[in-house]
Structures are given as C-alpha cells and as structure tokens.
Scaffold this motif. Sequence first.
Motif, PDB file in Angstrom:
ATOM      1  N   ALA A 126     -24.751  -9.570  60.625  1.00  0.00           N
ATOM      2  CA  ALA A 126     -23.763  -9.458  61.700  1.00  0.00           C
ATOM      3  C   ALA A 126     -22.490 -10.222  61.353  1.00  0.00           C
ATOM      4  O   ALA A 126     -21.378  -9.745  61.616  1.00  0.00           O
ATOM      5  CB  ALA A 126     -24.351  -9.977  63.004  1.00  0.00           C
ATOM      6  N   VAL A 127     -22.628 -11.396  60.755  1.00  0.00           N
ATOM      7  CA  VAL A 127     -21.455 -12.177  60.354  1.00  0.00           C
ATOM      8  C   VAL A 127     -20.655 -11.430  59.296  1.00  0.00           C
ATOM      9  O   VAL A 127     -19.420 -11.340  59.376  1.00  0.00           O
ATOM     10  CB  VAL A 127     -21.882 -13.568  59.838  1.00  0.00           C
ATOM     11  N   ILE A 128     -21.330 -10.876  58.313  1.00  0.00           N
ATOM     12  CA  ILE A 128     -20.632 -10.133  57.259  1.00  0.00           C
ATOM     13  C   ILE A 128     -19.966  -8.887  57.838  1.00  0.00           C
ATOM     14  O   ILE A 128     -18.827  -8.553  57.492  1.00  0.00           O
ATOM     15  CB  ILE A 128     -21.602  -9.771  56.117  1.00  0.00           C
ATOM     16  N   GLY A 129     -20.656  -8.201  58.730  1.00  0.00           N
ATOM     17  CA  GLY A 129     -20.071  -7.019  59.374  1.00  0.00           C
ATOM     18  C   GLY A 129     -18.829  -7.367  60.176  1.00  0.00           C
ATOM     19  O   GLY A 129     -17.821  -6.651  60.120  1.00  0.00           O
ATOM     20  N   ALA A 130     -18.881  -8.473  60.903  1.00  0.00           N
ATOM     21  CA  ALA A 130     -17.703  -8.910  61.666  1.00  0.00           C
ATOM     22  C   ALA A 130     -16.556  -9.255  60.731  1.00  0.00           C
ATOM     23  O   ALA A 130     -15.393  -8.928  61.008  1.00  0.00           O
ATOM     24  CB  ALA A 130     -18.059 -10.102  62.537  1.00  0.00           C
ATOM     25  N   TRP A 131     -16.869  -9.905  59.608  1.00  0.00           N
ATOM     26  CA  TRP A 131     -15.854 -10.264  58.630  1.00  0.00           C
ATOM     27  C   TRP A 131     -15.184  -8.996  58.089  1.00  0.00           C
ATOM     28  O   TRP A 131     -13.957  -8.924  57.969  1.00  0.00           O
ATOM     29  CB  TRP A 131     -16.501 -11.054  57.510  1.00  0.00           C
ATOM     30  N   LEU A 132     -15.967  -7.988  57.784  1.00  0.00           N
ATOM     31  CA  LEU A 132     -15.407  -6.739  57.276  1.00  0.00           C
ATOM     32  C   LEU A 132     -14.572  -6.017  58.335  1.00  0.00           C
ATOM     33  O   LEU A 132     -13.540  -5.414  58.010  1.00  0.00           O
ATOM     34  CB  LEU A 132     -16.523  -5.828  56.765  1.00  0.00           C
ATOM     35  N   LEU A 133     -14.993  -6.080  59.591  1.00  0.00           N
ATOM     36  CA  LEU A 133     -14.198  -5.468  60.660  1.00  0.00           C
ATOM     37  C   LEU A 133     -12.854  -6.168  60.823  1.00  0.00           C
ATOM     38  O   LEU A 133     -11.821  -5.516  61.002  1.00  0.00           O
ATOM     39  CB  LEU A 133     -14.966  -5.489  61.973  1.00  0.00           C
ATOM     40  N   VAL A 134     -12.854  -7.488  60.772  1.00  0.00           N
ATOM     41  CA  VAL A 134     -11.601  -8.238  60.864  1.00  0.00           C
ATOM     42  C   VAL A 134     -10.699  -7.893  59.684  1.00  0.00           C
ATOM     43  O   VAL A 134      -9.486  -7.683  59.850  1.00  0.00           O
ATOM     44  CB  VAL A 134     -11.873  -9.757  60.927  1.00  0.00           C
ATOM     45  N   PHE A 135     -11.271  -7.804  58.497  1.00  0.00           N
ATOM     46  CA  PHE A 135     -10.489  -7.451  57.314  1.00  0.00           C
ATOM     47  C   PHE A 135      -9.861  -6.063  57.471  1.00  0.00           C
ATOM     48  O   PHE A 135      -8.676  -5.872  57.188  1.00  0.00           O
ATOM     49  CB  PHE A 135     -11.384  -7.483  56.068  1.00  0.00           C
ATOM     50  N   ALA A 136     -10.659  -5.101  57.938  1.00  0.00           N
ATOM     51  CA  ALA A 136     -10.150  -3.737  58.109  1.00  0.00           C
ATOM     52  C   ALA A 136      -9.036  -3.694  59.148  1.00  0.00           C
ATOM     53  O   ALA A 136      -8.018  -3.010  58.951  1.00  0.00           O
ATOM     54  CB  ALA A 136     -11.284  -2.806  58.516  1.00  0.00           C
ATOM     55  N   ALA A 137      -9.204  -4.438  60.237  1.00  0.00           N
ATOM     56  CA  ALA A 137      -8.164  -4.469  61.267  1.00  0.00           C
ATOM     57  C   ALA A 137      -6.879  -5.088  60.735  1.00  0.00           C
ATOM     58  O   ALA A 137      -5.781  -4.581  60.993  1.00  0.00           O
ATOM     59  CB  ALA A 137      -8.662  -5.245  62.478  1.00  0.00           C
ATOM     60  N   ARG A 138      -7.006  -6.170  59.983  1.00  0.00           N
ATOM     61  CA  ARG A 138      -5.808  -6.811  59.413  1.00  0.00           C
ATOM     62  C   ARG A 138      -5.100  -5.889  58.423  1.00  0.00           C
ATOM     63  O   ARG A 138      -3.872  -5.816  58.386  1.00  0.00           O
ATOM     64  CB  ARG A 138      -6.185  -8.121  58.732  1.00  0.00           C
ATOM     65  N   GLU A 139      -5.878  -5.192  57.603  1.00  0.00           N
ATOM     66  CA  GLU A 139      -5.288  -4.260  56.648  1.00  0.00           C
ATOM     67  C   GLU A 139      -4.562  -3.125  57.371  1.00  0.00           C
ATOM     68  O   GLU A 139      -3.467  -2.743  56.984  1.00  0.00           O
ATOM     69  CB  GLU A 139      -6.367  -3.688  55.732  1.00  0.00           C
ATOM     70  N   ARG A 140      -5.169  -2.596  58.397  1.00  0.00           N
ATOM     71  CA  ARG A 140      -4.555  -1.492  59.138  1.00  0.00           C
ATOM     72  C   ARG A 140      -3.249  -1.951  59.806  1.00  0.00           C
ATOM     73  O   ARG A 140      -2.264  -1.238  59.779  1.00  0.00           O
ATOM     74  CB  ARG A 140      -5.533  -0.964  60.175  1.00  0.00           C
ATOM     75  N   LEU A 141      -3.264  -3.135  60.388  1.00  0.00           N
ATOM     76  CA  LEU A 141      -2.060  -3.647  61.037  1.00  0.00           C
ATOM     77  C   LEU A 141      -0.957  -3.943  60.021  1.00  0.00           C
ATOM     78  O   LEU A 141       0.213  -3.709  60.296  1.00  0.00           O
ATOM     79  CB  LEU A 141      -2.378  -4.904  61.849  1.00  0.00           C
ATOM     80  N   SER A 142      -1.323  -4.455  58.866  1.00  0.00           N
ATOM     81  CA  SER A 142      -0.301  -4.772  57.856  1.00  0.00           C
ATOM     82  C   SER A 142       0.335  -3.502  57.305  1.00  0.00           C
ATOM     83  O   SER A 142       1.519  -3.493  56.973  1.00  0.00           O
ATOM     84  CB  SER A 142      -0.891  -5.621  56.737  1.00  0.00           C
ATOM     85  N   HIS A 143      -0.405  -2.427  57.205  1.00  0.00           N
ATOM     86  CA  HIS A 143       0.165  -1.172  56.690  1.00  0.00           C
ATOM     87  C   HIS A 143       1.070  -0.517  57.724  1.00  0.00           C
ATOM     88  O   HIS A 143       2.022   0.181  57.371  1.00  0.00           O
ATOM     89  CB  HIS A 143      -0.946  -0.206  56.281  1.00  0.00           C
ATOM     90  N   ARG A 144       0.805  -0.725  58.998  1.00  0.00           N
ATOM     91  CA  ARG A 144       1.671  -0.164  60.025  1.00  0.00           C
ATOM     92  C   ARG A 144       3.008  -0.901  60.103  1.00  0.00           C
ATOM     93  O   ARG A 144       4.025  -0.303  60.357  1.00  0.00           O
ATOM     94  CB  ARG A 144       0.992  -0.254  61.397  1.00  0.00           C
ATOM     95  N   LYS A 145       2.986  -2.205  59.880  1.00  0.00           N
ATOM     96  CA  LYS A 145       4.214  -2.994  59.950  1.00  0.00           C
ATOM     97  C   LYS A 145       5.116  -2.759  58.743  1.00  0.00           C
ATOM     98  O   LYS A 145       6.315  -2.719  58.847  1.00  0.00           O
ATOM     99  CB  LYS A 145       3.884  -4.493  60.046  1.00  0.00           C
TER     100      LYS A 145
END
Length: 51
Positions: free
Chosen positions: A31-50
């Motif tokens: 669960a911790v690793i999955g949450a880490w990957l979700l946070v990473f994916a969200a940050r990547e998606r937000l950085s590409h939009r900006k």
Amino acid sequence: MFFLVAALLLLGVVLGSAAHLPLPVTLAVAAVIGAWLLVFAARERLSHRKG
C-alpha cells in the motif's frame, strides 16, 4: 524518473521477501509503494500540464 526506478526496485525487493513476511506486513508495504507511485504519477501529470 529516479523516484520511479527506486519505487520499482523497492517493489522487487519486497516481492522477493514477501514469502518470508507475514501477510499484513506485505500488504502494508504494498500500500505504501502504491501510494508513492500514485503521488509520482500525479506530480508528473501536473508538471506536464504546466510546462
């Protein structure tokens, strides 16, 4: 990118040792690793939009 590689490496280590760990510990670490990957994916998606 480094964080993704580290997460996948950690996932491989955890999967390798999952046979030696109790099920609740394995699920908690997964669960911790999955949450880490979700946070990473969200940050990547937000950085590409900006940028």
